[in-house]
Design a protein around this motif. Structure first.
Motif, PDB file in Angstrom:
ATOM      1  N   TYR A 169      -8.447  -2.211 -13.210  1.00 28.87           N
ATOM      2  CA  TYR A 169      -7.059  -2.196 -13.518  1.00 28.87           C
ATOM      3  C   TYR A 169      -6.281  -1.334 -14.303  1.00 28.87           C
ATOM      4  CZ  TYR A 169      -3.607  -5.722 -14.954  1.00 28.87           C
ATOM      5  OH  TYR A 169      -2.851  -6.409 -15.131  1.00 28.87           O
ATOM      6  N   GLU A 170      -5.351  -0.519 -13.487  1.00 33.79           N
ATOM      7  CA  GLU A 170      -4.736   0.607 -14.632  1.00 33.79           C
ATOM      8  C   GLU A 170      -2.906   0.312 -13.856  1.00 33.79           C
ATOM      9  OE1 GLU A 170      -6.048   4.456 -15.315  1.00 33.79           O
ATOM     10  OE2 GLU A 170      -5.165   4.282 -12.248  1.00 33.79           O
ATOM     11  N   ARG A 171      -3.296   0.553 -15.380  1.00 32.16           N
ATOM     12  CA  ARG A 171      -0.735   0.308 -15.276  1.00 32.16           C
ATOM     13  C   ARG A 171      -0.795  -0.771 -14.342  1.00 32.16           C
ATOM     14  NH1 ARG A 171      -1.255   6.331 -14.224  1.00 32.16           N
ATOM     15  NH2 ARG A 171      -1.841   7.060 -15.643  1.00 32.16           N
ATOM     16  N   GLN A 172      -1.381  -1.860 -14.771  1.00 37.24           N
ATOM     17  CA  GLN A 172      -0.712  -3.488 -14.585  1.00 37.24           C
ATOM     18  C   GLN A 172      -0.988  -3.179 -12.774  1.00 37.24           C
ATOM     19  OE1 GLN A 172       0.475  -5.895 -15.858  1.00 37.24           O
ATOM     20  NE2 GLN A 172       0.184  -4.174 -17.910  1.00 37.24           N
ATOM     21  N   GLN A 173      -1.932  -2.402 -11.912  1.00 41.46           N
ATOM     22  CA  GLN A 173      -2.427  -2.965 -10.484  1.00 41.46           C
ATOM     23  C   GLN A 173      -3.940  -2.517 -10.597  1.00 41.46           C
ATOM     24  OE1 GLN A 173      -1.022   0.476  -8.096  1.00 41.46           O
ATOM     25  NE2 GLN A 173      -1.296  -0.765  -6.151  1.00 41.46           N
ATOM     26  N   TRP A 174      -4.827  -3.497  -9.527  1.00 40.22           N
ATOM     27  CA  TRP A 174      -6.302  -3.472  -9.051  1.00 40.22           C
ATOM     28  C   TRP A 174      -6.315  -2.472  -8.439  1.00 40.22           C
ATOM     29  CZ3 TRP A 174      -9.830  -5.891 -12.260  1.00 40.22           C
ATOM     30  CH2 TRP A 174      -9.132  -6.886 -12.514  1.00 40.22           C
ATOM     31  N   PHE A 175      -7.316  -1.663  -8.068  1.00 43.68           N
ATOM     32  CA  PHE A 175      -7.369  -1.186  -7.214  1.00 43.68           C
ATOM     33  C   PHE A 175      -9.789  -1.599  -7.261  1.00 43.68           C
ATOM     34  CE2 PHE A 175      -4.916   1.369  -9.961  1.00 43.68           C
ATOM     35  CZ  PHE A 175      -3.929   1.365  -8.641  1.00 43.68           C
ATOM     36  N   VAL A 176      -9.700  -1.126  -6.434  1.00 44.64           N
ATOM     37  CA  VAL A 176     -11.761  -0.914  -5.439  1.00 44.64           C
ATOM     38  C   VAL A 176     -11.824   0.305  -6.050  1.00 44.64           C
ATOM     39  CG1 VAL A 176     -13.375  -1.621  -4.635  1.00 44.64           C
ATOM     40  CG2 VAL A 176     -11.506  -3.535  -4.257  1.00 44.64           C
ATOM     41  N   VAL A 177     -13.182   0.767  -6.370  1.00 49.21           N
ATOM     42  CA  VAL A 177     -13.435   2.343  -6.891  1.00 49.21           C
ATOM     43  C   VAL A 177     -15.136   2.454  -6.526  1.00 49.21           C
ATOM     44  CG1 VAL A 177     -14.546   3.571  -8.417  1.00 49.21           C
ATOM     45  CG2 VAL A 177     -12.466   3.116  -8.693  1.00 49.21           C
ATOM     46  N   ASP A 178     -15.072   3.473  -5.521  1.00 47.27           N
ATOM     47  CA  ASP A 178     -16.193   3.470  -4.542  1.00 47.27           C
ATOM     48  C   ASP A 178     -17.265   4.269  -5.062  1.00 47.27           C
ATOM     49  OD1 ASP A 178     -15.986   5.683  -4.265  1.00 47.27           O
ATOM     50  OD2 ASP A 178     -14.918   5.326  -1.320  1.00 47.27           O
ATOM     51  N   THR A 179     -18.711   4.297  -5.003  1.00 48.83           N
ATOM     52  CA  THR A 179     -19.549   4.905  -5.600  1.00 48.83           C
ATOM     53  C   THR A 179     -19.591   6.648  -5.500  1.00 48.83           C
ATOM     54  OG1 THR A 179     -20.689   5.592  -3.781  1.00 48.83           O
ATOM     55  CG2 THR A 179     -21.388   3.545  -5.327  1.00 48.83           C
ATOM     56  N   SER A 180     -18.361   7.108  -5.157  1.00 47.25           N
ATOM     57  CA  SER A 180     -17.998   8.830  -4.996  1.00 47.25           C
ATOM     58  C   SER A 180     -16.379   8.788  -5.669  1.00 47.25           C
ATOM     59  CB  SER A 180     -17.264   9.374  -3.451  1.00 47.25           C
ATOM     60  OG  SER A 180     -16.523   8.280  -2.922  1.00 47.25           O
ATOM     61  N   GLY A 181     -16.330   7.784  -5.991  1.00 50.41           N
ATOM     62  CA  GLY A 181     -14.949   7.640  -7.082  1.00 50.41           C
ATOM     63  C   GLY A 181     -13.719   7.566  -6.568  1.00 50.41           C
ATOM     64  N   TYR A 182     -13.712   7.231  -5.080  1.00 48.84           N
ATOM     65  CA  TYR A 182     -12.409   7.019  -4.535  1.00 48.84           C
ATOM     66  C   TYR A 182     -12.146   5.502  -4.480  1.00 48.84           C
ATOM     67  CZ  TYR A 182      -9.313   5.635  -0.930  1.00 48.84           C
ATOM     68  OH  TYR A 182      -8.516   6.222   0.515  1.00 48.84           O
ATOM     69  N   ARG A 183     -10.157   5.591  -4.974  1.00 48.16           N
ATOM     70  CA  ARG A 183     -10.281   3.780  -5.362  1.00 48.16           C
ATOM     71  C   ARG A 183      -9.118   3.981  -4.162  1.00 48.16           C
ATOM     72  NH1 ARG A 183      -7.012   4.325 -10.616  1.00 48.16           N
ATOM     73  NH2 ARG A 183      -6.545   6.757 -10.644  1.00 48.16           N
ATOM     74  N   PHE A 184      -8.558   2.495  -4.206  1.00 45.54           N
ATOM     75  CA  PHE A 184      -7.615   1.733  -2.788  1.00 45.54           C
ATOM     76  C   PHE A 184      -7.287   0.533  -3.283  1.00 45.54           C
ATOM     77  CE2 PHE A 184     -11.701   1.260  -1.361  1.00 45.54           C
ATOM     78  CZ  PHE A 184     -11.874  -0.112  -1.642  1.00 45.54           C
ATOM     79  N   PRO A 185      -5.887   0.363  -4.000  1.00 42.73           N
ATOM     80  CA  PRO A 185      -5.864  -1.252  -4.010  1.00 42.73           C
ATOM     81  C   PRO A 185      -6.385  -2.567  -3.658  1.00 42.73           C
ATOM     82  CG  PRO A 185      -3.597   0.029  -3.187  1.00 42.73           C
ATOM     83  CD  PRO A 185      -5.197   0.718  -2.740  1.00 42.73           C
ATOM     84  N   LEU A 186      -6.576  -3.221  -4.367  1.00 42.12           N
ATOM     85  CA  LEU A 186      -7.073  -4.193  -4.134  1.00 42.12           C
ATOM     86  C   LEU A 186      -6.382  -5.310  -3.034  1.00 42.12           C
ATOM     87  CD1 LEU A 186      -9.256  -6.028  -5.216  1.00 42.12           C
ATOM     88  CD2 LEU A 186      -8.000  -7.141  -6.835  1.00 42.12           C
ATOM     89  N   ARG A 187      -7.336  -5.724  -2.217  1.00 38.38           N
ATOM     90  CA  ARG A 187      -6.169  -6.419  -0.845  1.00 38.38           C
ATOM     91  C   ARG A 187      -6.523  -8.218  -1.245  1.00 38.38           C
ATOM     92  NH1 ARG A 187      -9.818  -8.581   3.200  1.00 38.38           N
ATOM     93  NH2 ARG A 187     -11.994  -7.420   3.026  1.00 38.38           N
TER      94      ARG A 187
END
Length: 193
Positions: A167-185
């Motif tokens: 949770y960063e800057r009022q937005q949720w993300f999913v982070v994988d093991t390589s550090g890649y993040r994408f918006p929570l769906r």
């Protein structure tokens, strides 16, 4: 951890018994009230409110919300019973440790699913925008449910699925093991069984 504290070991993987044995201990001794781990776990709350978000293991059932207890009262009522087998608990606290408890409730994901209006009442009662839970492993997790009112974060790490919610800057993300993040769906209610 609540199960371990109370001696319910049905889901403990054999490797943990082996680790305790290597330390010259019975597995339950690791959770004793006189150990660092046991003392520390007994200080933890059932629910934590951070800003406008409520964190708990499984969820808020209508039975628990219907008591109209504050977060502080729920935590205070539950803590003395960490480590007590359910059969030895008074009836007055069983709702906090059974199927409708904040540890076991699955009504956000599994039928009969909680109606959104009931969820909204719980959010209002505790003054939060959303509830973040683990406990129920779904292929759609880490995911957003009920129009962002519930975030399910439990993933099946035992089978190699690893991810985290950020949770960063009022937005949720999913982070994988390589550090890649994408918006929570958002997960469609019909997609969850």
């Amino acid at each position: 951890d609540i199960m371990n504290l109370s001696g319910d070991l049905r889901y403990v993987q054999p490797k943990y018994f082996t680790s305790a044995q290597a330390l010259g201990l019975d597995y339950m001794q690791l959770y004793d009230a006189h150990t660092e781990l046991g003392r520390w776990l007994r200080t933890k709350n059932i629910m934590e409110k951070i800003g406008n978000q409520l964190f708990l293991h499984a969820g808020l059932s209508p039975e628990v919300s219907g008591l109209q207890f504050s977060i502080e009262k729920i935590n205070a009522v539950c803590q003395p019973y960490y480590g007590v087998p359910p059969a030895q608990m008074p009836d007055s606290v069983r709702v906090f440790f059974g199927a409708a408890s904040p540890f076991w409730y699955r009504g956000y994901f599994i039928a009969p699913k909680i109606p959104e209006a009931v969820l909204d009442a719980s959010l209002s009662q505790f003054g939060v925008k959303r509830i973040i839970v683990g406990h129920t492993i779904l292929s759609s997790n880490i995911g957003s449910y009920y129009n962002g009112k519930v975030i399910g974060i439990d993933v099946n790490h035992h089978e190699g699925h690893h991810a985290a919610a950020l949770y960063e800057r009022q937005q949720w993300f999913v982070v994988d093991t390589s550090g890649y993040r994408f918006p929570l769906r958002e997960v469609s209610p019909g997609a969850v069984q």
